[in-house]
Design an enzyme around this catalytic site. Structure first.
Site, short mmCIF file in Angstrom:
data_model
loop_
_atom_site.label_atom_id
_atom_site.label_comp_id
_atom_site.label_asym_id
_atom_site.label_seq_id
_atom_site.Cartn_x
_atom_site.Cartn_y
_atom_site.Cartn_z
N HIS A 13 0.85 -1.21 0.00
CA HIS A 13 0.00 0.00 0.00
C HIS A 13 0.87 1.25 0.00
O HIS A 13 1.95 1.29 0.59
CB HIS A 13 -1.00 0.01 1.16
N ASP A 49 -0.10 4.36 1.05
CA ASP A 49 -0.39 5.39 2.05
C ASP A 49 0.28 5.09 3.38
O ASP A 49 0.64 3.95 3.69
CB ASP A 49 -1.90 5.55 2.24
N GLU A 86 -5.13 1.89 2.56
CA GLU A 86 -5.08 0.77 3.51
C GLU A 86 -5.17 1.23 4.96
O GLU A 86 -5.75 0.54 5.79
CB GLU A 86 -3.78 -0.03 3.31
N GLU A 87 -4.60 2.39 5.26
CA GLU A 87 -4.53 2.83 6.66
C GLU A 87 -5.82 3.50 7.14
O GLU A 87 -5.93 3.83 8.32
CB GLU A 87 -3.36 3.81 6.85
#
Length: 383
Positions: free
Chosen positions: A78, A80, A142-143
């Site tokens: 990911h 981010d 994702e976060e």
């Protein structure tokens, strides 16, 4: 650049990996602001002559070589990160306890993994010799909240990804091969009593103390060991938030005008992380059974589990060639998204789980190099 499978990598390879990581971390990309780094990735691989697909702020680089088709391995990360702090905003190399580390937001979670994926993908000698076709999947969101995670959208809009033989998610794993992942539920439990004056509580029923028995049970029994395919996971029950609607004390509790009210409603957020021995529906039934009518239950978030799939030949091949400790993923990761579409997936990356989201986040350079060697050992091995 072509790296061997031994443990004695050249200084130039080590420097290359560190340089790549510093460059990748220099472009801060907090969740929701991945557009600029996605632009950079697209431009990089377009210039290299690769076939690039973009979905939102996510990027897929198609390294398939046509006929004869080879098993497809996805290298997944990911883009981010969580917001940086003053201790990790500036990427740099430092010494910690006598070891060289790269300090930067996202160094462990998970830009070190992205760098290994990109370095392997860009190694044309490796790709020619590998028994696998490779594709890069670098996705956004994702976060943040689950519904903003773009991986599910990527898998829907790029259907050939769903035919992959294996997805390697390069999340931080302390150098272990971490199989499967926990599923998760967030549920709001509402205990209903009767509001009253605290001087005459017999005129009502205290919803807060009604919750006491259930919370005490969670305190005594909140971790349970579960084995799946010989791998030890843990079910975990956690009360993570609690509140009395409309009676919150505010910033100055001592001056609150409602401290003398017995609450008629008390709400608790329970987070149930469950081993991949059962699915979301079974876990939800288990949660409701445990509450046993003492409160109403509203499940507000569901995350699917992923089985370890240790018996899959390609997972066995990865474990054998990488020759790293095998453990459970005692958390949720996007291997679950791949499990939903039937793609075997595992977690393996150089980052330190204990450094994820920390101030002054770092990754040891030795861990970066070791994971690069082991990843290449799998990618270069006979299928």
């Amino acid at each position: 650049m072509s790296a061997g499978t031994g443990t004695d990598l050249s200084a130039s390879t080590r420097d290359d990996l560190v340089g790549r990581l510093l460059e990748h971390c220099a472009q801060v990309c907090t969740t929701g602001d991945e557009g600029p780094i996605a632009d950079t990735v697209v431009a990089r691989y377009t210039e290299l002559g690769e076939e690039v697909l973009r979905v939102g702020h996510s990027v897929v680089v198609d390294g398939r070589r046509g006929e004869p088709a080879r098993p497809l391995v996805l290298l997944v990360g990911h883009l981010d990160v969580v917001p940086p702090t003053d201790a990790d905003l500036e990427p740099r190399v430092e010494s910690r306890d006598g070891a060289e580390v790269v300090v930067a937001r996202g160094a462990s979670d998970m830009k070190a993994g992205n760098v290994l994926a990109m370095a392997a993908f860009e190694d044309h000698d490796l790709r020619e010799a590998s028994p696998y076709d490779l594709a890069l999947v670098l996705y956004a969101g994702e976060e943040g909240a689950a519904d903003a995670n773009e991986l599910r959208e990527v898998l829907a809009e790029v259907p050939w990804l769903r035919g992959a033989a294996l997805a390697i998610v390069l999340e931080p794993t302390d150098g272990e091969v971490q199989l499967g992942c926990l599923g998760g539920l967030h549920a709001v439990l509402t205990f209903e009593g009767q509001q009253a004056h605290s001087a005459r509580p017999w005129h009502g029923r205290n919803a807060l103390t009604m919750a006491g028995e259930f919370l005490a049970e969670l305190d005594r029994d909140h971790v349970r060991d579960v084995e799946v395919d010989g791998i030890a996971y843990r079910d975990v029950w956690s009360a993570t938030q609690a509140w009395t609607p409309g009676l919150e004390p505010g910033p100055r509790p001592a001056s609150s005008p409602v401290r003398n009210v017995v609450p008629g409603t008390f709400m608790v957020n329970v987070n149930f992380r469950f081993a991949p021995s059962r699915g979301v529906e079974q876990a939800e039934a288990e949660l409701r059974e445990r509450v046993d009518g003492r409160a109403s239950v509203e499940v507000v978030d569901r995350s699917p589990e992923a089985p370890p799939r240790l018996s899959d030949p390609i997972v066995q091949a990865f474990v054998r060639r990488v020759d790293a400790p095998v453990a459970a993923k005692q958390a949720w990761t996007d291997v679950a998204r791949f499990a939903e579409v039937g793609v075997p997936a595992l977690n393996y990356g150089p980052g330190l789980t204990g450094q994820a989201h920390q101030r002054g986040e770092y990754v040891p350079v030795d861990a970066l190099v070791a994971a690069d060697v082991r990843l290449r050992a799998f990618l270069q091995a006979p299928a």
